[in-house]
Design a protein around this motif. Structure first.
Motif, PDB file in Angstrom:
ATOM      1  N   ARG A  62      -2.256  10.378   3.072  1.00  0.00           N
ATOM      2  CA  ARG A  62      -3.505  10.227   2.275  1.00  0.00           C
ATOM      3  C   ARG A  62      -2.696  10.432   0.940  1.00  0.00           C
ATOM      4  O   ARG A  62      -2.428  11.255   0.084  1.00  0.00           O
ATOM      5  CB  ARG A  62      -4.599  10.622   2.791  1.00  0.00           C
ATOM      6  CG  ARG A  62      -6.001  10.156   1.952  1.00  0.00           C
ATOM      7  CD  ARG A  62      -7.390  10.041   2.345  1.00  0.00           C
ATOM      8  NE  ARG A  62      -8.095   9.085   2.623  1.00  0.00           N
ATOM      9  CZ  ARG A  62      -9.046   9.392   1.449  1.00  0.00           C
ATOM     10  NH1 ARG A  62      -9.671  11.214   1.120  1.00  0.00           N
ATOM     11  NH2 ARG A  62     -10.267   8.743   1.642  1.00  0.00           N
ATOM     12  N   PRO A  63      -2.849   9.363   0.073  1.00  0.00           N
ATOM     13  CA  PRO A  63      -2.904   9.530  -1.770  1.00  0.00           C
ATOM     14  C   PRO A  63      -3.659  10.770  -2.281  1.00  0.00           C
ATOM     15  O   PRO A  63      -4.780  10.682  -1.536  1.00  0.00           O
ATOM     16  CB  PRO A  63      -3.394   8.567  -2.128  1.00  0.00           C
ATOM     17  CG  PRO A  63      -3.418   6.976  -1.405  1.00  0.00           C
ATOM     18  CD  PRO A  63      -4.055   7.984  -0.231  1.00  0.00           C
ATOM     19  N   ASP A 123       0.633   7.259  -6.696  1.00  0.00           N
ATOM     20  CA  ASP A 123      -0.500   8.446  -7.126  1.00  0.00           C
ATOM     21  C   ASP A 123       0.343   9.824  -6.114  1.00  0.00           C
ATOM     22  O   ASP A 123      -0.005  10.444  -7.179  1.00  0.00           O
ATOM     23  CB  ASP A 123      -1.326   8.175  -5.812  1.00  0.00           C
ATOM     24  CG  ASP A 123      -2.600   8.245  -6.297  1.00  0.00           C
ATOM     25  OD1 ASP A 123      -2.988   8.439  -7.376  1.00  0.00           O
ATOM     26  OD2 ASP A 123      -3.117   9.069  -5.189  1.00  0.00           O
ATOM     27  N   ALA A 137       0.344   4.157  -2.898  1.00  0.00           N
ATOM     28  CA  ALA A 137       0.510   5.266  -2.727  1.00  0.00           C
ATOM     29  C   ALA A 137       1.925   6.631  -2.995  1.00  0.00           C
ATOM     30  O   ALA A 137       1.137   7.925  -3.518  1.00  0.00           O
ATOM     31  CB  ALA A 137       0.196   5.395  -0.539  1.00  0.00           C
ATOM     32  N   ASP A 166      -7.123  -0.230   1.995  1.00  0.00           N
ATOM     33  CA  ASP A 166      -7.998   1.265   1.838  1.00  0.00           C
ATOM     34  C   ASP A 166      -8.163   1.981   3.552  1.00  0.00           C
ATOM     35  O   ASP A 166      -7.889   3.213   3.470  1.00  0.00           O
ATOM     36  CB  ASP A 166      -9.528   1.365   1.279  1.00  0.00           C
ATOM     37  CG  ASP A 166      -9.793   0.730   0.056  1.00  0.00           C
ATOM     38  OD1 ASP A 166      -8.677   0.711  -0.725  1.00  0.00           O
ATOM     39  OD2 ASP A 166     -10.966  -0.115  -0.049  1.00  0.00           O
ATOM     40  N   SER A 183      -0.146   4.388   8.519  1.00  0.00           N
ATOM     41  CA  SER A 183       0.934   4.441   7.256  1.00  0.00           C
ATOM     42  C   SER A 183       1.765   5.225   7.560  1.00  0.00           C
ATOM     43  O   SER A 183       2.302   6.192   8.028  1.00  0.00           O
ATOM     44  CB  SER A 183       0.484   5.002   5.605  1.00  0.00           C
ATOM     45  OG  SER A 183       1.122   4.437   4.741  1.00  0.00           O
ATOM     46  N   HIS A 230      -7.810   6.760  -2.669  1.00  0.00           N
ATOM     47  CA  HIS A 230      -7.850   5.262  -2.299  1.00  0.00           C
ATOM     48  C   HIS A 230      -6.906   4.984  -4.213  1.00  0.00           C
ATOM     49  O   HIS A 230      -7.972   4.964  -4.841  1.00  0.00           O
ATOM     50  CB  HIS A 230      -9.110   4.345  -2.648  1.00  0.00           C
ATOM     51  CG  HIS A 230      -9.450   4.349  -1.297  1.00  0.00           C
ATOM     52  ND1 HIS A 230     -10.998   4.194  -0.936  1.00  0.00           N
ATOM     53  CD2 HIS A 230      -9.031   5.082  -0.401  1.00  0.00           C
ATOM     54  CE1 HIS A 230     -11.105   4.513   0.546  1.00  0.00           C
ATOM     55  NE2 HIS A 230      -9.989   4.718   1.067  1.00  0.00           N
ATOM     56  N   TRP A 232      -4.047   3.381   3.870  1.00  0.00           N
ATOM     57  CA  TRP A 232      -4.765   5.462   2.731  1.00  0.00           C
ATOM     58  C   TRP A 232      -5.745   6.145   3.977  1.00  0.00           C
ATOM     59  O   TRP A 232      -5.064   6.972   3.658  1.00  0.00           O
ATOM     60  CB  TRP A 232      -5.152   4.718   1.729  1.00  0.00           C
ATOM     61  CG  TRP A 232      -4.088   3.759   0.661  1.00  0.00           C
ATOM     62  CD1 TRP A 232      -3.113   3.867   1.003  1.00  0.00           C
ATOM     63  CD2 TRP A 232      -4.344   2.911  -0.276  1.00  0.00           C
ATOM     64  NE1 TRP A 232      -2.559   3.161  -0.042  1.00  0.00           N
ATOM     65  CE2 TRP A 232      -3.351   2.644  -1.220  1.00  0.00           C
ATOM     66  CE3 TRP A 232      -5.906   2.502  -0.962  1.00  0.00           C
ATOM     67  CZ2 TRP A 232      -3.411   1.619  -2.010  1.00  0.00           C
ATOM     68  CZ3 TRP A 232      -5.742   1.626  -1.911  1.00  0.00           C
ATOM     69  CH2 TRP A 232      -4.052   0.992  -2.368  1.00  0.00           C
ATOM     70  N   ASP A 233      -6.322   5.817   4.580  1.00  0.00           N
ATOM     71  CA  ASP A 233      -7.504   6.418   5.018  1.00  0.00           C
ATOM     72  C   ASP A 233      -6.545   7.071   6.700  1.00  0.00           C
ATOM     73  O   ASP A 233      -7.502   7.776   7.163  1.00  0.00           O
ATOM     74  CB  ASP A 233      -9.156   5.850   5.600  1.00  0.00           C
ATOM     75  CG  ASP A 233      -8.977   5.969   4.464  1.00  0.00           C
ATOM     76  OD1 ASP A 233      -9.584   6.375   3.210  1.00  0.00           O
ATOM     77  OD2 ASP A 233     -10.957   5.381   4.598  1.00  0.00           O
ATOM     78  N   GLN A 260       0.499  -1.519   0.291  1.00  0.00           N
ATOM     79  CA  GLN A 260      -0.037   0.424  -0.241  1.00  0.00           C
ATOM     80  C   GLN A 260       0.790   1.447  -0.635  1.00  0.00           C
ATOM     81  O   GLN A 260       0.090   2.121  -0.763  1.00  0.00           O
ATOM     82  CB  GLN A 260      -0.707  -0.301   0.837  1.00  0.00           C
ATOM     83  CG  GLN A 260      -0.393   0.201   2.706  1.00  0.00           C
ATOM     84  CD  GLN A 260      -0.382   1.923   3.016  1.00  0.00           C
ATOM     85  OE1 GLN A 260      -0.543   2.371   2.689  1.00  0.00           O
ATOM     86  NE2 GLN A 260       0.763   1.060   3.470  1.00  0.00           N
ATOM     87  N   ASN A 291     -12.634   9.639   3.257  1.00  0.00           N
ATOM     88  CA  ASN A 291     -12.200   9.388   4.839  1.00  0.00           C
ATOM     89  C   ASN A 291     -12.709   8.675   5.541  1.00  0.00           C
ATOM     90  O   ASN A 291     -14.090   9.125   6.430  1.00  0.00           O
ATOM     91  CB  ASN A 291     -10.601  10.075   5.320  1.00  0.00           C
ATOM     92  CG  ASN A 291      -9.877   9.268   5.949  1.00  0.00           C
ATOM     93  OD1 ASN A 291     -10.008   8.709   6.809  1.00  0.00           O
ATOM     94  ND2 ASN A 291      -8.610  10.322   5.916  1.00  0.00           N
TER      95      ASN A 291
END
Length: 365
Positions: free
Chosen positions: A185-186, A93, A90, A139, A181, A190, A142-143, A86, A350
């Motif tokens: 956040r990307p 992105d 990310a 997911d 993470s 997502h 990322w959130d 992830q 989010n």
């Protein structure tokens, strides 16, 4: 955009795969060509079963050399660490400013398992269940940074608002992840998830987690049936089926130039081959096939793999795509900047910002 989406935008994507190529320049050249044609995204396959460059690394090299086209590497969920996967997606992105996708795949053979030495090969259904869990924890990770979590206040020395970082505390069948993470956040929230849903084991995971499902089918009737099955399953999982794009995957051999397609090709559909559904003919007949399937709401678009990478991609962009643009069926420019915008998909909210879930500091809601 219409509620059924099948009457809306046509989506087109192309594979950049080329056997034995390690020079970045050839990949960059073809990605730019696909971007000139306005394609939604390009894919680059990857597997532990054969030699080749790392797809995610190659597309990270392509990111600064392109401006709009989506970049979708295959990243396997078997034998890899979900947290690292992830973070890598990310990062793509971020460096592409919101153009990253991720084609989720699994590794099924004992030979691939021995490369890592952690466990033996597992049944395919178990691997796709695990892939779904990886998609879910990705997911959540990322959130785990809310938008605006970075403060970067030099005066106070505060870099992060700790109340906007969140634990994930995910326990899957074969792994557990706590989070948060290490990557903010990307840009897309997502990055877009792509799954080849041709085989039954992958289809359930695609219906639950994919933004784009690829299906290798040789007839319009079969494509329509699979699309309807995926949309129905997505609805059963509580998803809006209009948030799932179903693309037909075809090998395309445009070496015959403007000659008519072989019998069974063109408007009649591709032929099945050992490598998968294969269209062989000219750009004009391919444009007719794409237009017919899309107009009849058979699929939401096409993912095309050139048989001869440079020749067929050039004929696809300069011939087939140009004809579809002339007929008003495909975009002539990118109205947005992210892959989600190309696909007509909203940026996900989010979950932690909405629910006020457990924060990184350990406080519970």
């Amino acid at each position: 955009m219409t509620s059924s989406h099948g009457r809306g935008l046509l989506h087109l994507a192309a594979a950049l795969d080329q056997e034995g190529a390690y020079d970045a320049g050839s990949y960059v050249e073809r990605a730019r060509l696909a971007e000139r044609g306005g394609l939604d995204f390009v894919t680059l396959g990857d597997t532990f079963a054969r030699p080749g460059p790392d797809a995610l690394a190659v597309l990270s090299r392509i990111a600064p050399a392109t401006a709009r086209i989506g970049l979708v590497p295959t990243v396997t969920t078997t034998h890899t660490e979900p947290f690292h996967v992830q973070a890598a997606v990310a990062t793509l992105d971020w460096v592409s400013r919101g153009r990253a996708g991720w084609q989720i795949d699994v590794s099924t053979t004992e030979g691939e398992a021995r490369l890592f030495g952690r466990r033996h090969a597992a049944p395919v259904d178990e691997l796709w269940h695990e892939a779904g869990e990886v998609a879910e924890v990705a997911d959540q990770l990322w959130d785990s940074w809310e938008d605006g979590a970075e403060i970067r206040d030099v005066a106070t020395g505060r870099f992060i608002d700790r109340d906007k970082l969140h634990h994930v505390d995910f326990t899957g069948t074969t792994f557990s992840v706590k989070g948060p993470s290490i990557v903010p956040r990307p840009p897309q929230g997502h990055p877009v998830r792509v799954i080849d849903a041709t085989e039954g084991h992958a289809r359930r995971t695609a219906a639950r987690h994919a933004d784009v499902a690829l299906v290798r089918v040789a007839s319009a009737a079969q494509a329509a049936a699979v699309r309807e099955q995926l949309r129905r399953a997505a609805s059963e999982f509580g998803r809006n089926p209009d948030s799932l794009r179903v693309l037909a995957s075809l090998l395309v051999d445009l070496g015959d130039g403007e000659h008519a397609a072989e019998p069974g090709h063109g408007g009649g559909g591709p032929r099945q081959s050992a490598q998968g559904p294969r269209y062989r003919g000219g750009p004009v007949d391919l444009a007719e096939l794409i237009a017919t399937w899309h107009t009849n709401r058979v699929v939401d678009g096409f993912h095309l793999t050139p048989t001869e990478p440079r020749r067929d991609l050039e004929r696809l962009v300069n011939g087939t795509v140009a004809l579809l643009q002339h007929r008003g069926l495909f975009r002539t420019f990118y109205p947005g900047s992210t892959l989600r915008e190309h696909l007509g998909l909203a940026k996900p909210a989010n979950r932690y910002a909405v629910t006020g879930a457990t924060s990184w500091t350990g406080a519970t809601s």
